[in-house]
Motif scaffolding. Structure first.
Motif, PDB file in Angstrom:
ATOM      1  N   MET B 210       0.690  -1.238  -0.206  1.00 50.46           N
ATOM      2  CA  MET B 210       0.032  -0.110  -0.099  1.00 50.46           C
ATOM      3  C   MET B 210       0.956   1.507   0.031  1.00 50.46           C
ATOM      4  O   MET B 210       1.979   1.147   0.491  1.00 50.46           O
ATOM      5  CB  MET B 210      -1.024  -0.036   1.160  1.00 50.46           C
ATOM      6  N   THR B 211       0.153   2.294  -0.499  1.00 46.83           N
ATOM      7  CA  THR B 211       0.872   3.332  -0.757  1.00 46.83           C
ATOM      8  C   THR B 211       0.402   4.449  -0.157  1.00 46.83           C
ATOM      9  O   THR B 211      -0.897   4.625   0.097  1.00 46.83           O
ATOM     10  CB  THR B 211       1.388   4.005  -2.145  1.00 46.83           C
ATOM     11  N   GLY B 240       2.032 -15.702   7.266  1.00 45.32           N
ATOM     12  CA  GLY B 240       3.403 -15.680   6.526  1.00 45.32           C
ATOM     13  C   GLY B 240       3.189 -14.471   5.429  1.00 45.32           C
ATOM     14  O   GLY B 240       4.355 -14.022   4.739  1.00 45.32           O
ATOM     15  N   SER B 241       2.085 -13.703   5.450  1.00 46.04           N
ATOM     16  CA  SER B 241       1.890 -12.777   4.668  1.00 46.04           C
ATOM     17  C   SER B 241       2.238 -11.463   4.904  1.00 46.04           C
ATOM     18  O   SER B 241       2.659 -11.441   6.305  1.00 46.04           O
ATOM     19  CB  SER B 241       0.251 -12.648   4.167  1.00 46.04           C
ATOM     20  N   LYS B 242       2.585 -10.502   4.232  1.00 44.74           N
ATOM     21  CA  LYS B 242       3.457  -9.307   4.696  1.00 44.74           C
ATOM     22  C   LYS B 242       2.506  -8.117   4.180  1.00 44.74           C
ATOM     23  O   LYS B 242       1.932  -8.187   3.009  1.00 44.74           O
ATOM     24  CB  LYS B 242       4.833  -9.110   3.793  1.00 44.74           C
ATOM     25  N   VAL B 243       2.579  -6.986   4.945  1.00 39.59           N
ATOM     26  CA  VAL B 243       2.002  -5.520   4.604  1.00 39.59           C
ATOM     27  C   VAL B 243       3.441  -4.604   4.467  1.00 39.59           C
ATOM     28  O   VAL B 243       3.997  -4.436   5.246  1.00 39.59           O
ATOM     29  CB  VAL B 243       1.142  -5.213   5.644  1.00 39.59           C
ATOM     30  N   LEU B 244       3.328  -4.257   3.143  1.00 38.18           N
ATOM     31  CA  LEU B 244       4.452  -3.246   2.634  1.00 38.18           C
ATOM     32  C   LEU B 244       4.009  -1.784   2.620  1.00 38.18           C
ATOM     33  O   LEU B 244       3.026  -1.407   1.910  1.00 38.18           O
ATOM     34  CB  LEU B 244       5.068  -3.553   1.435  1.00 38.18           C
ATOM     35  N   VAL B 245       4.154  -0.830   3.443  1.00 42.21           N
ATOM     36  CA  VAL B 245       3.842   0.572   3.408  1.00 42.21           C
ATOM     37  C   VAL B 245       4.907   1.428   2.996  1.00 42.21           C
ATOM     38  O   VAL B 245       5.875   1.303   3.469  1.00 42.21           O
ATOM     39  CB  VAL B 245       3.437   1.066   5.009  1.00 42.21           C
ATOM     40  N   LEU B 246       4.464   1.930   1.838  1.00 40.97           N
ATOM     41  CA  LEU B 246       5.351   2.812   1.059  1.00 40.97           C
ATOM     42  C   LEU B 246       4.838   4.093   1.235  1.00 40.97           C
ATOM     43  O   LEU B 246       3.712   4.687   0.477  1.00 40.97           O
ATOM     44  CB  LEU B 246       5.457   2.328  -0.309  1.00 40.97           C
ATOM     45  N   ASP B 247       5.307   5.145   2.227  1.00 40.08           N
ATOM     46  CA  ASP B 247       5.011   6.359   2.679  1.00 40.08           C
ATOM     47  C   ASP B 247       5.499   7.492   1.960  1.00 40.08           C
ATOM     48  O   ASP B 247       7.074   7.480   1.768  1.00 40.08           O
ATOM     49  CB  ASP B 247       5.279   6.427   4.043  1.00 40.08           C
ATOM     50  N   ALA B 248       5.090   8.167   1.057  1.00 36.86           N
ATOM     51  CA  ALA B 248       5.790   9.453   0.454  1.00 36.86           C
ATOM     52  C   ALA B 248       6.062  10.439   1.701  1.00 36.86           C
ATOM     53  O   ALA B 248       6.797  11.438   1.105  1.00 36.86           O
ATOM     54  CB  ALA B 248       4.587  10.164  -0.337  1.00 36.86           C
ATOM     55  N   GLN B 286       3.075  -6.041 -14.000  1.00 42.07           N
ATOM     56  CA  GLN B 286       3.987  -6.514 -13.307  1.00 42.07           C
ATOM     57  C   GLN B 286       3.618  -6.596 -11.883  1.00 42.07           C
ATOM     58  O   GLN B 286       4.552  -7.294 -10.894  1.00 42.07           O
ATOM     59  CB  GLN B 286       5.342  -5.858 -13.538  1.00 42.07           C
ATOM     60  N   ARG B 287       2.532  -6.015 -11.505  1.00 38.40           N
ATOM     61  CA  ARG B 287       2.420  -5.865  -9.812  1.00 38.40           C
ATOM     62  C   ARG B 287       3.595  -5.072  -9.481  1.00 38.40           C
ATOM     63  O   ARG B 287       4.056  -5.602  -8.212  1.00 38.40           O
ATOM     64  CB  ARG B 287       2.091  -6.989  -9.124  1.00 38.40           C
ATOM     65  N   LYS B 288       3.982  -3.951  -9.742  1.00 43.26           N
ATOM     66  CA  LYS B 288       5.163  -3.208  -9.199  1.00 43.26           C
ATOM     67  C   LYS B 288       4.629  -1.784  -8.967  1.00 43.26           C
ATOM     68  O   LYS B 288       4.063  -1.239  -9.738  1.00 43.26           O
ATOM     69  CB  LYS B 288       6.320  -3.442 -10.228  1.00 43.26           C
ATOM     70  N   PHE B 296       9.092  -1.635  -6.107  1.00 45.39           N
ATOM     71  CA  PHE B 296       8.577  -2.640  -5.056  1.00 45.39           C
ATOM     72  C   PHE B 296       7.569  -3.311  -5.555  1.00 45.39           C
ATOM     73  O   PHE B 296       6.737  -3.046  -6.201  1.00 45.39           O
ATOM     74  CB  PHE B 296       8.046  -1.902  -3.640  1.00 45.39           C
ATOM     75  N   GLY B 297       7.736  -4.643  -5.400  1.00 42.99           N
ATOM     76  CA  GLY B 297       6.764  -5.557  -6.016  1.00 42.99           C
ATOM     77  C   GLY B 297       5.772  -6.387  -4.913  1.00 42.99           C
ATOM     78  O   GLY B 297       6.092  -6.296  -3.932  1.00 42.99           O
ATOM     79  N   GLY B 298       4.694  -6.786  -5.323  1.00 41.49           N
ATOM     80  CA  GLY B 298       3.752  -7.299  -4.459  1.00 41.49           C
ATOM     81  C   GLY B 298       2.616  -8.122  -5.157  1.00 41.49           C
ATOM     82  O   GLY B 298       2.799  -8.295  -6.316  1.00 41.49           O
ATOM     83  N   ASP B 299       1.692  -8.787  -4.410  1.00 43.34           N
ATOM     84  CA  ASP B 299       0.616  -9.503  -5.000  1.00 43.34           C
ATOM     85  C   ASP B 299      -0.675  -8.780  -4.941  1.00 43.34           C
ATOM     86  O   ASP B 299      -1.372  -8.892  -5.991  1.00 43.34           O
ATOM     87  CB  ASP B 299       0.515 -10.809  -4.059  1.00 43.34           C
ATOM     88  N   VAL B 300      -0.802  -7.854  -3.848  1.00 41.95           N
ATOM     89  CA  VAL B 300      -2.111  -7.050  -3.912  1.00 41.95           C
ATOM     90  C   VAL B 300      -1.527  -5.668  -4.077  1.00 41.95           C
ATOM     91  O   VAL B 300      -0.749  -5.244  -3.199  1.00 41.95           O
ATOM     92  CB  VAL B 300      -3.011  -7.226  -3.117  1.00 41.95           C
ATOM     93  N   LEU B 301      -1.965  -4.731  -4.853  1.00 43.83           N
ATOM     94  CA  LEU B 301      -1.545  -3.276  -5.001  1.00 43.83           C
ATOM     95  C   LEU B 301      -2.714  -2.366  -4.402  1.00 43.83           C
ATOM     96  O   LEU B 301      -3.844  -2.361  -5.041  1.00 43.83           O
ATOM     97  CB  LEU B 301      -0.989  -2.958  -6.298  1.00 43.83           C
TER      98      LEU B 301
END
Lengths: 101, 448
Positions: B210-211, B240-248, B286-288, B296-301
């Motif tokens: 998520m951004t 085992g899943s992850k949450v990636l937070v991309l913060d501006a 490409q889910r990127k 940064f890549g992932g499964d759900v954007l």
């Protein structure tokens, strides 16, 4: 004489403007409306945080001043009460006390 | 001690509300039931209780969100029946953004976040026009509205505009098809349902990316809250899943202590937080997500785009602040470039957060200022507003954030009153229960 007349007229003008504002916007109402989101419109409603409508003005004001003086970090009302001067608290309490329970 | 007694009563009410919340409709269903089965009919009880202020005026409100609904209600409640209020809204009902992150985890249903305008119409005699505002003529004081039956002209003495926010999509999200592969879910409704289904379809062990847009954006704690509730749900349902937070932004934008604790302790190993990562481009094939810090890549954007002022502001000539938002005088929320037109809620550019609770309070300040002005006076010179919100951290705990703002004549802005801001010391079950009391009461203060 002219001066006195002018002063009188100005005073009359000011009084009627104030009177009109008071009729449209009673003292304390806009300040007290900060309470409505959590305590219900006019401090009244079911399933809200404690009802404030029709409670004693002295009690509401005392509680707010106590909460304001407390140093309880992490308490939402302690933090909130610090947002108001004692004069504003008195106006809020007076307005809420006059609302139908 | 009175406070103890009051705290106890509050807690009991909160417990009762929370215990039944899954069955409870936050909307106006119960009010409708009560008013139709009871002896009093809607439209007679409250409307007849409206005060006689001697003011006769027409006010048109554009936008039926938190701020628009509240200003319509309080213009009538405080201004009386001589103040004719017309609410222009394109949707048949409002869907609350507040609590909508909990739809993603099935803690609340989408329908429980829906609010009809029927109660405002019945209780306060507000005229509802379903349509889209197109243009306003400040000289003839007419608003042009597109409706299903053709264009309509609505005359006004004062116009209040509350259109919320719009989005500036990044490169790679030009088409609807692309946007559907990276839903923002930052406007509750179909977007929320779409993101919910994508999270459910994600492979176990996958990454939810998520951004967070640069400030100012709607609901400052919201993205971090979402990271928390999604992480909590994934732990239980897709371990085992992850949450990636991309913060501006350079750091967590709101409720920093609570979310830092949540990211590093409560959800440690699940949430990865990356500050200073501004989105430059999204590749949905490409889910990127390509950012200022790399790809940064992932499964759900879940890309929450930069928030901007809606096009209506620029077409009405009100977009006088950065990012297309509207500059206003915070004593009245009157536009700083158009007399007689007020802008409230997320669409206005002020020092206050863009959020529903304070949008409700801005609406009350605006309503009071309009009525005082119509009566020949001037706005309250010392308005106070407050922002409060509860944020779920897990499926059973929440934190809170609150702030009180006062008018500063030197800068003509709203400033946090010293000492009057803070957040919860820890996420707790009590706060989670209080969250539902807060939500239900806030929505009633705005829509009923």
């Amino acid at each position: 004489m002219k001066k006195i007349l002018l002063i009188t007229l100005a005073a009359a003008g000011a009084t009627s403007a104030l009177g009109q504002t008071a009729a449209v916007s009673p003292p304390g109402r806009l300040l007290a409306s900060n309470c409505f989101q959590c305590h219900g419109t006019d401090g009244r409603g079911s399933g809200t945080f404690e009802r404030l409508a029709g409670e004693s003005a002295r009690e509401i004001a005392e509680e707010l001043r106590e909460m304001k003086a407390e140093n309880k970090r992490g308490d939402i009302m302690t933090i909130h009460a610090k947002g108001y001067t004692d004069a504003q608290i008195a106006l809020i309490a007076d307005y809420l006390s006059k609302q139908r329970r | 001690m009175t406070i103890r007694r009051r705290e106890f009563l509050t807690r009991m009410a909160a417990l009762a509300a929370a215990a039944g919340y899954t069955q409870f409709s936050f909307g106006d269903d119960d009010d409708r039931r009560r008013s139709t089965s009871g002896s009093s009919t809607p439209g007679t009880t409250t409307t007849s209780a409206l005060p006689a202020t001697g003011i006769n005026a027409r006010v048109v409100v554009v936008g039926g969100g938190m701020a628009g609904a509240t200003v319509a209600k309080f213009l009538r409640l405080w201004g009386g029946s001589g103040v004719q209020v017309t609410l222009v809204e394109k949707e048949p009902r409002y869907v609350s953004n507040i609590l909508s992150n909990l739809v993603l985890t099935d803690a609340v249903t989408m329908s429980s976040l829906e609010f009809s305008y029927a109660t405002l119409v019945a209780n306060y005699g507000i005229t509802l026009v379903q349509g889209t505002a197109l243009a306003a003529d400040p000289v003839t004081r007419q608003l042009t509205v597109a409706t299903a039956t053709g264009p309509r002209q609505l005359p006004f003495d004062r116009l209040v505009v509350a259109p919320g926010i719009d989005f500036a999509f990044p490169a790679g999200l030009e088409t609807e098809a692309q946007r559907a592969l990276a839903p923002h879910a930052w406007q509750a409704g179909p977007q929320t349902t779409l993101l919910r289904s994508q999270i459910r379809a994600m492979r176990t062990g996958g990454t939810f990316v998520m951004t967070v847009p640069a400030t100012p954006y709607r609901c400052p704690p919201g993205p971090y809250e979402r990271a928390c509730v999604v992480a909590d749900w994934l732990k239980r349902n897709k371990p085992g899943s992850k949450v990636l937070v991309l913060d501006a932004n350079a750091d967590i934008a709101a409720e920093r202590d609570s979310f830092r604790r949540a990211f590093t302790q409560t959800h440690a190993g699940v949430i990865e937080y990356v500050p200073n990562a501004a989105v430059e481009r999204v590749d949905t094939a490409q889910r990127k997500v390509f950012t200022s810090l790399g790809e940064f890549g992932g499964d759900v954007l879940n890309v929450i785009p930069t928030n901007v002022g809606p096009g209506l502001l620029s077409s009405l000539g009100l977009a006088s602040a950065p990012n297309g938002f509207a500059g206003v005088d915070v004593l009245s929320y009157e536009s700083n470039v158009a007399r007689g037109i007020h802008v409230i809620g997320d669409a206005s550019a002020t020092t206050q957060p863009k959020a529903g609770h304070i949008g409700n309070q801005e609406a009350k300040v605006c309503a009071d200022a309009i009525l005082r002005t119509l009566a020949g006076g001037s706005p309250d010179p010392a308005p106070v507003t407050n922002s409060s919100c509860y944020s779920p951290i897990t499926a059973s705990t929440a934190s809170f954030l609150t702030a009180v703002f006062g008018y500063d004549p030197a800068t003509r802005t709203m400033k946090v009153v010293p000492g009057a801001t803070g957040e919860a010391l820890s996420a707790s079950k009590d706060h989670y229960e209080d969250m539902f009391v807060w939500f239900r009461t806030l929505m009633r203060d705005s829509f009923a």
